[in-house]
Design a protein around this motif. Structure first.
Motif, PDB file in Angstrom:
ATOM      1  N   GLY A  10       0.824  -1.216   0.000  1.00 48.00           N
ATOM      2  CA  GLY A  10       0.000   0.000   0.000  1.00 48.00           C
ATOM      3  C   GLY A  10       0.853   1.258   0.000  1.00 48.00           C
ATOM      4  N   ASN A  12       1.194   3.478  -2.267  1.00 46.85           N
ATOM      5  CA  ASN A  12       0.792   4.535  -3.204  1.00 46.85           C
ATOM      6  C   ASN A  12       0.022   5.669  -2.535  1.00 46.85           C
ATOM      7  N   GLY A  14      -0.989   7.875   1.518  1.00 49.03           N
ATOM      8  CA  GLY A  14      -0.901   8.034   2.966  1.00 49.03           C
ATOM      9  C   GLY A  14       0.462   7.702   3.553  1.00 49.03           C
ATOM     10  N   ASN A  36      -3.203  -1.216  -7.341  1.00 45.56           N
ATOM     11  CA  ASN A  36      -3.590  -0.405  -8.493  1.00 45.56           C
ATOM     12  C   ASN A  36      -2.324   0.151  -9.152  1.00 45.56           C
ATOM     13  N   LEU A  61       0.180  -6.146  -6.214  1.00 47.22           N
ATOM     14  CA  LEU A  61      -0.196  -7.017  -5.089  1.00 47.22           C
ATOM     15  C   LEU A  61      -1.550  -6.608  -4.531  1.00 47.22           C
ATOM     16  N   ALA A  64      -5.615  -8.846  -0.322  1.00 49.48           N
ATOM     17  CA  ALA A  64      -6.849  -9.517   0.095  1.00 49.48           C
ATOM     18  C   ALA A  64      -7.050 -10.844  -0.630  1.00 49.48           C
ATOM     19  N   TYR A  92      -7.531  -2.087   4.819  1.00 48.61           N
ATOM     20  CA  TYR A  92      -8.840  -1.737   4.270  1.00 48.61           C
ATOM     21  C   TYR A  92      -9.772  -1.318   5.400  1.00 48.61           C
ATOM     22  N   ALA A 140       1.507  -2.740  10.719  1.00 53.45           N
ATOM     23  CA  ALA A 140       0.844  -1.470  11.061  1.00 53.45           C
ATOM     24  C   ALA A 140      -0.432  -1.747  11.855  1.00 53.45           C
ATOM     25  N   CYS A 141      -0.375  -1.495  13.154  1.00 57.08           N
ATOM     26  CA  CYS A 141      -1.565  -1.626  14.003  1.00 57.08           C
ATOM     27  C   CYS A 141      -2.104  -0.233  14.332  1.00 57.08           C
ATOM     28  N   THR A 142      -3.066  -0.158  15.207  1.00 64.56           N
ATOM     29  CA  THR A 142      -3.768   1.112  15.384  1.00 64.56           C
ATOM     30  C   THR A 142      -4.246   1.318  16.816  1.00 64.56           C
ATOM     31  N   TYR A 176     -12.663  -3.737  11.566  1.00 60.09           N
ATOM     32  CA  TYR A 176     -11.328  -3.136  11.467  1.00 60.09           C
ATOM     33  C   TYR A 176     -10.558  -3.396  12.767  1.00 60.09           C
ATOM     34  N   PRO A 207      -1.413   6.337  15.848  1.00 58.67           N
ATOM     35  CA  PRO A 207      -2.518   7.183  16.306  1.00 58.67           C
ATOM     36  C   PRO A 207      -3.278   7.740  15.103  1.00 58.67           C
ATOM     37  N   ILE A 209      -4.088   9.870  12.167  1.00 54.81           N
ATOM     38  CA  ILE A 209      -3.256  10.758  11.340  1.00 54.81           C
ATOM     39  C   ILE A 209      -4.118  11.394  10.254  1.00 54.81           C
ATOM     40  N   SER A 212      -5.397  10.756   3.675  1.00 52.87           N
ATOM     41  CA  SER A 212      -5.044  11.259   2.347  1.00 52.87           C
ATOM     42  C   SER A 212      -6.299  11.636   1.538  1.00 52.87           C
ATOM     43  N   ASN A 214      -6.896  10.952  -1.514  1.00 48.78           N
ATOM     44  CA  ASN A 214      -7.285   9.744  -2.248  1.00 48.78           C
ATOM     45  C   ASN A 214      -8.278   8.904  -1.436  1.00 48.78           C
ATOM     46  N   GLN A 230     -10.723  14.796  11.782  1.00 48.83           N
ATOM     47  CA  GLN A 230      -9.487  14.056  12.124  1.00 48.83           C
ATOM     48  C   GLN A 230      -8.272  14.768  11.523  1.00 48.83           C
TER      49      GLN A 230
HETATM   50  N1  LIG Z   1      -4.999   7.023   8.923  1.00 48.45           N
HETATM   51  C1  LIG Z   1      -5.022   6.814  10.224  1.00 48.45           C
HETATM   52  O1  LIG Z   1      -5.468   7.656  11.017  1.00 48.45           O
HETATM   53  C2  LIG Z   1      -4.520   5.514  10.777  1.00 48.45           C
HETATM   54  C3  LIG Z   1      -4.623   5.296  12.153  1.00 48.45           C
HETATM   55  C4  LIG Z   1      -4.173   4.087  12.659  1.00 48.45           C
HETATM   56  C5  LIG Z   1      -3.632   3.127  11.823  1.00 48.45           C
HETATM   57  N2  LIG Z   1      -3.546   3.364  10.497  1.00 48.45           N
HETATM   58  C6  LIG Z   1      -2.957   2.292   9.654  1.00 48.45           C
HETATM   59  O2  LIG Z   1      -1.892   2.837   8.903  1.00 48.45           O
HETATM   60  C7  LIG Z   1      -1.749   2.145   7.664  1.00 48.45           C
HETATM   61  C8  LIG Z   1      -1.762   3.141   6.519  1.00 48.45           C
HETATM   62  O3  LIG Z   1      -2.967   3.880   6.604  1.00 48.45           O
HETATM   63  P1  LIG Z   1      -3.215   5.210   5.733  1.00 48.45           P
HETATM   64  O4  LIG Z   1      -4.018   6.115   6.560  1.00 48.45           O
HETATM   65  O5  LIG Z   1      -1.958   5.670   5.125  1.00 48.45           O
HETATM   66  O6  LIG Z   1      -4.199   4.587   4.644  1.00 48.45           O
HETATM   67  P2  LIG Z   1      -4.532   4.991   3.141  1.00 48.45           P
HETATM   68  O7  LIG Z   1      -4.010   6.315   2.747  1.00 48.45           O
HETATM   69  O8  LIG Z   1      -5.988   4.707   3.002  1.00 48.45           O
HETATM   70  O9  LIG Z   1      -3.705   3.873   2.347  1.00 48.45           O
HETATM   71  C9  LIG Z   1      -4.064   2.530   2.441  1.00 48.45           C
HETATM   72  C10 LIG Z   1      -3.250   1.802   1.412  1.00 48.45           C
HETATM   73  O10 LIG Z   1      -3.594   0.412   1.485  1.00 48.45           O
HETATM   74  C11 LIG Z   1      -3.853  -0.019   0.163  1.00 48.45           C
HETATM   75  N3  LIG Z   1      -4.724  -1.182   0.124  1.00 48.45           N
HETATM   76  C12 LIG Z   1      -5.986  -1.323   0.613  1.00 48.45           C
HETATM   77  N4  LIG Z   1      -6.452  -2.550   0.333  1.00 48.45           N
HETATM   78  C13 LIG Z   1      -5.471  -3.186  -0.357  1.00 48.45           C
HETATM   79  C14 LIG Z   1      -5.337  -4.470  -0.933  1.00 48.45           C
HETATM   80  N5  LIG Z   1      -6.332  -5.364  -0.889  1.00 48.45           N
HETATM   81  N6  LIG Z   1      -4.181  -4.805  -1.531  1.00 48.45           N
HETATM   82  C15 LIG Z   1      -3.159  -3.920  -1.609  1.00 48.45           C
HETATM   83  N7  LIG Z   1      -3.231  -2.675  -1.099  1.00 48.45           N
HETATM   84  C16 LIG Z   1      -4.359  -2.325  -0.481  1.00 48.45           C
HETATM   85  C17 LIG Z   1      -4.502   1.172  -0.518  1.00 48.45           C
HETATM   86  O11 LIG Z   1      -4.471   0.990  -1.910  1.00 48.45           O
HETATM   87  P3  LIG Z   1      -5.514   1.755  -2.891  1.00 48.45           P
HETATM   88  O12 LIG Z   1      -4.964   3.141  -3.074  1.00 48.45           O
HETATM   89  O13 LIG Z   1      -5.481   0.918  -4.121  1.00 48.45           O
HETATM   90  O14 LIG Z   1      -6.842   1.759  -2.189  1.00 48.45           O
HETATM   91  C18 LIG Z   1      -3.569   2.267  -0.015  1.00 48.45           C
HETATM   92  O15 LIG Z   1      -2.381   2.274  -0.759  1.00 48.45           O
HETATM   93  C19 LIG Z   1      -2.927   1.166   7.620  1.00 48.45           C
HETATM   94  O16 LIG Z   1      -2.493  -0.106   8.044  1.00 48.45           O
HETATM   95  C20 LIG Z   1      -3.920   1.732   8.619  1.00 48.45           C
HETATM   96  O17 LIG Z   1      -4.744   0.739   9.187  1.00 48.45           O
HETATM   97  C21 LIG Z   1      -3.971   4.534   9.945  1.00 48.45           C
END
Ligand SMILES: NC(=O)c1ccc[n+]([C@@H]2O[C@H](COP(=O)([O-])OP(=O)(O)OC[C@H]3O[C@@H](n4cnc5c(N)ncnc54)[C@H](OP(=O)(O)O)[C@@H]3O)[C@@H](O)[C@H]2O)c1
Length: 322
Positions: A10, A12, A14, A36, A61, A64, A92, A140-142, A176, A207, A209, A212, A214, A230
């Motif tokens: 992932g 591409n 955030g 993608n 990749l 899922a 996801y 990556a946990c949360t 989730y 925590p 964040i 994005s 997207n 947020q």
């Molecule tokens: N954002 C927060 O506040 C927060 C808080 C706690 C933990 N986290 C964790 O931090 C990590 C990154 O989060 P983020 O906020 O940066 O998320 P994000 O911007 O939504 O990015 C998620 C990434 O995962 C990819 N992805 C989703 N399903 C996929 C699949 N089946 N196969 C391959 N790639 C897949 C997405 O690809 P597409 O672009 O193709 O959808 C995207 O590149 C995650 O593990 C999330 O649970 C985030």
């Protein structure tokens, strides 16, 4: 190849994108594992241009899908002879979804993406990791796992294939939380099993964040508003990307394995708080502790067994056979 190889799922958007930039800037060979390729190519080009590091590869990749993971690993092994750092960043969470969704393997989609996928990908890449001098895995946990401070919160093990889809309503946040708790439980056991191969396995508690653009675009209206809120308070993805980097490269954490680490780089411990309102509030606010649910050997075994059955992966058999 001299540069260390880091694989980020992932990558591409955030935090994953920010981490790919950080590692590329630091001279690593970065492999972006994305579902993608069109989106991925744009980001790959951007990273190469901004970091002046052209060692940034993009491979397809879908975490899922078990078949897609197999295809990815075949391709990886054809191109590379080792892996130094594996970061399970992709996840996801579709805000507002109320209907059950399943992966191609008929596993509830959030669990398939966030727990089963990382488990299987690690299993198939362990041979590549063993060839590294100092191999590392980061999950990556949360902070969402903090809901397990509530006494009766449990992973819904009996509904991972939608067994109760006609009688239990679907709550995407619950799914989730379950999937990320499962990933933490897998971290503990995986660390034990991979210890003899010199592979360290840790998890980071991320925590809230900034989300994005997207990802925000995919939210329904009311959730888009909550994302805006947020974003007003959340940390920048770059700060967590730096924490990914520090956990995987700092000398101080080099021998640490099987731990949950917070965004201040502190190794967290299971909660020691007792019951009572004041104690419950204290444990909720204490970012040095995680719920005791994660410290329970039966819970760890249950999630391990479920993922092993779903993927037919036999981590322990491989090592017993050596
Ligand atoms: N954002 C927060 O506040 C927060 C808080 C706690 C933990 N986290 C964790 O931090 C990590 C990154 O989060 P983020 O906020 O940066 O998320 P994000 O911007 O939504 O990015 C998620 C990434 O995962 C990819 N992805 C989703 N399903 C996929 C699949 N089946 N196969 C391959 N790639 C897949 C997405 O690809 P597409 O672009 O193709 O959808 C995207 O590149 C995650 O593990 C999330 O649970 C985030």
């Amino acid at each position: 190849m001299n540069a260390k190889i880091v694989l980020i799922t992932g990558a591409n958007s955030g935090i994953g994108k920010a981490a790919a930039i950080k590692f590329a800037r630091e001279g690593y060979y970065v492999i972006m594992a994305c579902r993608n390729l069109d989106k991925g190519r744009l980001v790959q080009r951007y990273i190469i241009e901004t970091t002046k590091n052209n060692q940034v590869d993009l491979l397809e990749l879908d975490v899922a899908s078990l078949d897609a993971i197999r295809r990815f690993c075949n391709e990886y092994e054809k191109k590379y002879d080792r892996l130094d750092i594996l970061i399970h960043n992709a996840a996801y969470l579709q805000h507002g979804v109320k209907e059950y969704q399943f992966s191609q393997d008929h596993i509830e989609l959030v669990f398939a993406t966030n727990a089963v996928g990382p488990f299987f990908l690690t299993y198939l890449l362990r041979g590549m990791l063993i060839k590294s001098e100092n191999p590392k895995i980061l999950n990556a946990c949360t902070v969402s796992i903090r809901h397990y401070f509530v006494k009766n919160r449990k992973i819904e093990f009996d509904n991972l294939r939608g067994e109760y889809k006609n009688s239990r309503s679907y709550n995407t946040y619950r799914k989730y939380g379950d999937s990320k708790m499962a990933l933490l439980l897998l971290t503990f056991k995986m660390s034990e099993i991979l210890k003899k191969s010199g592979i360290t396995v840790n998890a980071i508690q991320i925590p809230a964040i900034k989300i994005s653009k997207n990802t925000r675009r995919q939210f329904k209206s009311v959730w888009r508003l909550s994302a805006e809120i947020q974003n007003a308070f959340g940390a920048k993805p770059e700060s967590i990307a730096n924490t990914y980097f520090d956990i995987c490269t700092s000398k101080a954490l080099n021998n640490i394995s099987g731990k949950l680490i917070n965004s201040k780089l502190e190794v967290m411990k299971p909660s020691h708080y007792t019951h009572g309102l004041l104690q419950s509030i204290r444990q909720l606010l204490d970012m040095g502790v995680y719920p005791r649910y994660a410290d329970d050997a039966d819970n760890i075994e249950s999630v391990w067994e479920v993922c092993s059955k779903m993927t037919q992966a036999d981590f322990e058999g491989v090592y017993k056979g050596e």
